[in-house]
Design a protein around this motif. Sequence first.
Motif, short mmCIF file in Angstrom:
data_model
loop_
_atom_site.label_atom_id
_atom_site.label_comp_id
_atom_site.label_asym_id
_atom_site.label_seq_id
_atom_site.Cartn_x
_atom_site.Cartn_y
_atom_site.Cartn_z
N ASN A 156 0.82 -1.21 0.00
CA ASN A 156 0.00 0.00 0.00
C ASN A 156 0.86 1.27 0.00
OD1 ASN A 156 -2.37 1.39 -0.10
ND2 ASN A 156 -3.10 0.79 1.93
N ALA A 157 1.90 1.28 -0.80
CA ALA A 157 2.74 2.47 -0.94
C ALA A 157 1.98 3.57 -1.65
CB ALA A 157 4.00 2.12 -1.72
N PHE A 158 2.33 4.82 -1.38
CA PHE A 158 1.70 5.92 -2.11
C PHE A 158 2.71 6.84 -2.78
CE2 PHE A 158 1.95 7.26 2.36
CZ PHE A 158 2.58 8.49 2.26
N LYS A 159 3.98 6.50 -2.71
CA LYS A 159 4.97 7.23 -3.49
C LYS A 159 6.23 6.39 -3.62
CE LYS A 159 6.82 9.85 0.45
NZ LYS A 159 7.11 11.21 0.98
N GLY A 160 7.02 6.69 -4.65
CA GLY A 160 8.28 5.98 -4.85
C GLY A 160 8.31 5.20 -6.15
N THR A 161 9.41 4.48 -6.32
CA THR A 161 9.67 3.72 -7.54
C THR A 161 10.33 2.39 -7.18
OG1 THR A 161 10.00 5.73 -8.84
CG2 THR A 161 10.93 3.70 -9.74
N ARG A 162 9.96 1.35 -7.90
CA ARG A 162 10.64 0.07 -7.77
C ARG A 162 10.99 -0.44 -9.16
NH1 ARG A 162 10.41 -5.47 -7.79
NH2 ARG A 162 11.44 -6.52 -6.02
N VAL A 163 12.29 -0.63 -9.41
CA VAL A 163 12.78 -1.12 -10.70
C VAL A 163 13.69 -2.31 -10.43
CG1 VAL A 163 14.06 -0.58 -12.80
CG2 VAL A 163 12.67 1.18 -11.71
N SER A 164 13.53 -3.39 -11.19
CA SER A 164 14.34 -4.58 -10.97
C SER A 164 14.72 -5.25 -12.28
CB SER A 164 13.60 -5.59 -10.07
OG SER A 164 12.43 -6.07 -10.72
N TYR A 165 15.84 -5.94 -12.26
CA TYR A 165 16.29 -6.75 -13.39
C TYR A 165 16.86 -8.04 -12.84
CZ TYR A 165 19.39 -8.73 -16.89
OH TYR A 165 20.02 -9.61 -17.73
N SER A 166 16.49 -9.16 -13.43
CA SER A 166 17.05 -10.45 -13.03
C SER A 166 17.51 -11.24 -14.26
CB SER A 166 16.03 -11.27 -12.23
OG SER A 166 14.96 -11.68 -13.05
N PHE A 167 18.58 -11.97 -14.07
CA PHE A 167 19.14 -12.81 -15.13
C PHE A 167 19.29 -14.22 -14.58
CE2 PHE A 167 22.97 -14.90 -16.79
CZ PHE A 167 22.65 -14.98 -18.14
N THR A 168 18.76 -15.20 -15.29
CA THR A 168 18.83 -16.59 -14.87
C THR A 168 19.56 -17.41 -15.93
OG1 THR A 168 16.75 -16.43 -13.64
CG2 THR A 168 17.52 -18.64 -14.21
N LEU A 169 20.56 -18.15 -15.49
CA LEU A 169 21.27 -19.10 -16.35
C LEU A 169 20.88 -20.50 -15.91
CD1 LEU A 169 23.48 -20.02 -18.38
CD2 LEU A 169 25.12 -19.80 -16.49
N VAL A 170 20.34 -21.27 -16.85
CA VAL A 170 19.96 -22.65 -16.59
C VAL A 170 20.83 -23.57 -17.43
CG1 VAL A 170 18.08 -24.33 -16.57
CG2 VAL A 170 17.59 -21.91 -16.16
N GLY A 171 21.48 -24.51 -16.80
CA GLY A 171 22.32 -25.45 -17.53
C GLY A 171 23.60 -24.83 -18.02
N GLY A 172 24.01 -25.18 -19.24
CA GLY A 172 25.28 -24.69 -19.76
C GLY A 172 26.41 -25.14 -18.85
N PRO A 173 27.24 -24.22 -18.36
CA PRO A 173 28.34 -24.60 -17.46
C PRO A 173 27.88 -25.14 -16.11
CG PRO A 173 28.11 -22.22 -17.57
CD PRO A 173 27.22 -22.78 -18.63
#
Length: 307
Positions: free
Chosen positions: A125-142
């Motif tokens: 129930n926020a009434f001001k502000g900002t939330r920004v996110s970035y996620s990177f997922t590596l599955v398998g490979g190495p």
Amino acid sequence: FFKQKTAYEISLGLVGSEMCIRDSTEPWLFGKPQSLGFSVHDLTRYYPFQYNERTRGFGLSHSRWLWSDLWRWSISYNLEWIRVYDISSAYQGLPFYEFWESRESLLSSSATTGITYDSRNRFFNAFKGTRVSYSFTLVGGPLGGDVSYVKHIVEGAFYKPNIKSGKLVSVARVKWGSLFGITSGTDIPFYEYFALGDIGPYGLRGYSWRSVGVAVGGHVIGGRHFLILTFEERWRFNEQVYALAFAEAGNSWWRLDMVDLSTLKRSVGIGIRAEVPMLGILGFDLAYGIDNEGGRWVPHFQMGPQF
């Protein structure tokens, strides 16, 4: 996240059971702004008239503040054994069916790292502000395992009070995700494709669960790229309860060159949210899917974490 020996969740036609679950997190490790956690799970999800999915494994996680308490970095590792079974005969002849027909289970080894900027004045129930996110997922490979691909998720939410008291709040949110095979597109298992609808991480109100996305043979299997746009006007009764009116649009596509904003599925609706001790967030939305079979009202219920 349930901690009982056995728990059942019923949500939007999806029934899941979690058994022998343990989750532990130290929120302030060694007297520093960092956390360390682990989890062990045995989770079964039932998708009526489609298939069942069982996931067993464990995970480790670590997060910490960066330059200030507005910035947080996290990293986690998960090792899971995944089995899809009792697949409906309606899927015969589709890649999804053929993918699992020759497998009893598969091993998924994955690592996820992400960064979040969060200046909201309240978690709920926020009434001001900002939330920004970035996620990177590596599955398998190495990391090993039976499947190999990468996943990107970007999300931004912006809160602006419209009156000085903070009772009326505008909220705009955008969320984008992409999947890429490490060696080819066939590296990506079909259960990872983005199919939108209902509420949750890939929720699109006004449409039923996993009903929006690329369809093959009349069945929605989802896409490798998705976009969800949301605008809400909220009225805050108090810090624990608010009502909302919203407009939303989203879709998923098979390839980047197929992304077309004119194909976004649209909806409008109203709802209410309440923060209840011991239960988390309780919510109800009544949404009208403008592009849902010529227009249709769909109810949505929420209990647990906030999406």
